[in-house]
Motif scaffolding. Structure first.
Motif, PDB file in Angstrom:
ATOM      1  N   CYS A   1       1.116  -1.200   0.172  1.00 30.45           N
ATOM      2  CA  CYS A   1       0.004  -0.455   0.199  1.00 30.45           C
ATOM      3  C   CYS A   1       0.809   1.338   0.106  1.00 30.45           C
ATOM      4  O   CYS A   1       1.454   1.373   0.292  1.00 30.45           O
ATOM      5  CB  CYS A   1      -0.655   0.220   0.998  1.00 30.45           C
ATOM      6  N   GLU A   2       0.913   2.114  -0.751  1.00 28.12           N
ATOM      7  CA  GLU A   2       1.201   3.313  -1.490  1.00 28.12           C
ATOM      8  C   GLU A   2       0.961   4.232  -0.674  1.00 28.12           C
ATOM      9  O   GLU A   2       1.397   6.386  -0.159  1.00 28.12           O
ATOM     10  CB  GLU A   2       1.721   3.316  -2.435  1.00 28.12           C
ATOM     11  N   CYS A   3       0.059   4.292   0.451  1.00 30.80           N
ATOM     12  CA  CYS A   3      -0.248   5.488   1.250  1.00 30.80           C
ATOM     13  C   CYS A   3      -0.328   6.191   2.384  1.00 30.80           C
ATOM     14  O   CYS A   3      -0.247   8.050   1.423  1.00 30.80           O
ATOM     15  CB  CYS A   3      -1.331   5.461   2.425  1.00 30.80           C
TER      16      CYS A   3
ATOM     17  N   LEU B   1      -1.285  -1.982  -6.365  1.00 34.22           N
ATOM     18  CA  LEU B   1      -2.530  -2.456  -6.302  1.00 34.22           C
ATOM     19  C   LEU B   1      -3.870  -1.425  -5.657  1.00 34.22           C
ATOM     20  O   LEU B   1      -4.590  -2.216  -6.412  1.00 34.22           O
ATOM     21  CB  LEU B   1      -2.546  -3.037  -4.517  1.00 34.22           C
TER      22      LEU B   1
ATOM     23  N   CYS C   1      -6.554  -3.806  -4.837  1.00 32.77           N
ATOM     24  CA  CYS C   1      -7.364  -2.241  -3.422  1.00 32.77           C
ATOM     25  C   CYS C   1      -8.815  -1.779  -4.525  1.00 32.77           C
ATOM     26  O   CYS C   1      -8.659  -1.519  -5.763  1.00 32.77           O
ATOM     27  CB  CYS C   1      -6.389  -1.897  -2.952  1.00 32.77           C
TER      28      CYS C   1
ATOM     29  N   MET D   1      -7.275  -1.395   0.546  1.00 31.29           N
ATOM     30  CA  MET D   1      -6.463  -1.855   1.602  1.00 31.29           C
ATOM     31  C   MET D   1      -5.855  -0.874   1.959  1.00 31.29           C
ATOM     32  O   MET D   1      -4.946  -1.159   3.073  1.00 31.29           O
ATOM     33  CB  MET D   1      -5.018  -2.101   0.334  1.00 31.29           C
TER      34      MET D   1
ATOM     35  N   MET E   1      -8.332   4.966  -0.136  1.00 33.34           N
ATOM     36  CA  MET E   1      -9.717   4.311  -1.029  1.00 33.34           C
ATOM     37  C   MET E   1     -10.424   3.898  -0.143  1.00 33.34           C
ATOM     38  O   MET E   1     -11.904   4.245  -1.202  1.00 33.34           O
ATOM     39  CB  MET E   1      -9.036   2.681  -1.705  1.00 33.34           C
TER      40      MET E   1
ATOM     41  N   CYS F   1      -7.021   8.059  -3.269  1.00 32.22           N
ATOM     42  CA  CYS F   1      -7.409   6.673  -4.838  1.00 32.22           C
ATOM     43  C   CYS F   1      -8.542   6.682  -4.041  1.00 32.22           C
ATOM     44  O   CYS F   1      -8.667   6.346  -5.941  1.00 32.22           O
ATOM     45  CB  CYS F   1      -6.606   5.164  -3.723  1.00 32.22           C
TER      46      CYS F   1
HETATM   47  S1  SF4 Z   1      -4.744   2.160  -3.648  1.00 34.54           S
HETATM   48 FE1  SF4 Z   1      -4.978   0.846  -2.241  1.00 34.54          FE
HETATM   49  S2  SF4 Z   1      -3.259  -0.088  -1.590  1.00 34.54           S
HETATM   50 FE2  SF4 Z   1      -3.200   1.903  -2.688  1.00 34.54          FE
HETATM   51  S3  SF4 Z   1      -1.861   3.121  -2.154  1.00 34.54           S
HETATM   52 FE3  SF4 Z   1      -3.953   3.544  -2.561  1.00 34.54          FE
HETATM   53  S4  SF4 Z   1      -5.290   2.557  -0.733  1.00 34.54           S
HETATM   54 FE4  SF4 Z   1      -3.085   2.039  -0.190  1.00 34.54          FE
END
Ligand code: SF4
Length: 369
Positions: free
Chosen positions: A318-320, A335, A340, A346, A350, A357
């Motif tokens: 997860c790149e949050c 993801l 996700c 995830m 999101m 996201c």
């Molecule tokens: S897409 Fe999902 S897993 Fe990826 S950064 Fe956003 S919240 Fe986290």
């Protein structure tokens, strides 16, 4: 302009787009951070990037209270309901944020824990009033916008002599986050800020003057409507072209220089600044969050239930954290849109209605990236 559709008027948007195109210097890139998740959603909902030249870029900031809450604080809330049998009152966005060990508040609720979704602090007080034999905890999150209602609820609880009501306080401070972004060891390139709308109604535009003076970054307080965002973008471009850096207020219909003094007074009466607080993505930031002061300590859930500080890791992949620093975009996450989605989030970005996201998924995933 008086009515909301006037702030969405197509012909005015085209006029502003033309002005931005004419004034944006083609020999440079403008990287503008919109601090608020509300702005991120407005930008994508109304397709604003499609109206701007390619060298005007938005960098998404950490201004989403659900997104910046570290997983350890969600773990604390789950501990409250699982081990202390409290009624936990929370806003809906928090329910689906993934916690440690695959848990979430929604799963805890499904397993029988007494977690109630509320719309205001008054709902939490009513639940406490209606259940005098139960401990009721309000899971308080948010920037300066949502802090005054929490303060009012605590004052009301004291007036009504509640002994079964407490607040798990996670209120955070906007200027501290801006400073952390600018002071980061590897700072993200940002030329200027679209300043928060609602937060600024409380703290006023003067709270950002230090960033213009000391960091030489122009800031324009922007409303949430598409014409607000475009007008503010033009104002930032003009400052950058003139090589000046000051705080300007586009959102004059709601924001003053000094903000809401009554709300500030109530906040100061009830809260004090924590020495340090963990933010998802930004790490530990000094003087960046609030806790109840000694006068109202009996309403502090952290003290009442001796909640430990929990250090928890984000979901792998997860790149949050990088997205909240402005270092990556949602589409940089492997993801995104695969593992996700809003149905199976995830990470907090999101889940939240203000998450970057979620904005990309709702309005931008089919755009050419
Ligand atoms: S897409 Fe999902 S897993 Fe990826 S950064 Fe956003 S919240 Fe986290």
């Amino acid at each position: 302009m008086k009515y909301i559709d006037e702030f969405r008027e197509q012909s005015l948007a085209r006029h502003l787009a033309t002005a931005i195109e004419q004034e944006a210097d083609t020999h440079r890139i403008y990287r503008l951070m919109e601090f608020c998740g509300g702005h991120t959603h407005a930008i994508f909902r109304y397709g604003i990037p499609d109206l701007l030249p390619a060298n005007v870029e938005f960098v998404h900031g950490p201004g989403c209270p659900v997104c910046v809450l570290p997983i350890g604080r969600i773990d604390n809330a789950i501990e409250l309901v699982e081990q202390h049998d409290v009624i936990l009152c929370t806003y809906a966005d928090l329910l689906r944020v993934p916690a440690s060990r695959g848990k979430s508040l929604l799963k805890a609720k499904a397993s029988g824990c007494d977690i109630r979704m509320i719309y205001s602090t008054q709902d939490a007080l009513k639940i406490a009033r209606d259940n005098p034999e139960r401990e009721v905890v309000f899971f308080a999150i948010g920037f300066e916008t949502t802090t005054p209602p929490t303060a009012v609820a605590i004052l009301q609880a004291q007036t009504e002599k509640f002994n079964n009501f407490s607040v798990f306080c996670n209120h955070v401070l906007t200027p501290s986050a801006m400073q952390a972004i600018l002071d980061a060891p590897e700072p993200v390139a940002i030329d200027g800020f679209l300043g928060p709308s609602h937060v600024s109604t409380i703290i006023g535009s003067q709270a950002y003057e230090v960033f213009a003076d000391q960091y030489h970054k122009p800031i324009v307080i922007a409303g949430f409507e598409p014409l607000d965002v475009m007008q503010s973008t033009l104002m930032l471009i003009r400052q950058l072209n003139q090589q000046v850096h000051r705080v300007e207020n586009e959102y004059t219909r709601a924001v003053s220089r000094t903000g809401n003094l009554k709300a500030q007074k109530i906040m100061q009466a009830v809260f004090e600044v924590r020495d340090v607080f963990e933010w998802r993505g930004l790490g530990l930031i000094a003087k960046s969050a609030l806790k109840l002061n000694a006068t109202y300590a009996q309403f502090d859930a952290e003290l009442r239930f001796q909640l430990p500080a929990i250090k928890a890791n984000d979901v792998k992949g997860c790149e949050c954290p990088a997205i909240l620093r402005g270092a990556k975009r949602p589409v940089d996450c492997k993801l995104f849109g695969t593992v996700c989605t809003p149905e199976n989030p995830m990470g907090s970005c999101m889940v939240s209605s203000e998450g970057a996201c979620a904005a990309y998924w709702s309005y931008g995933r089919l755009r050419a990236q």
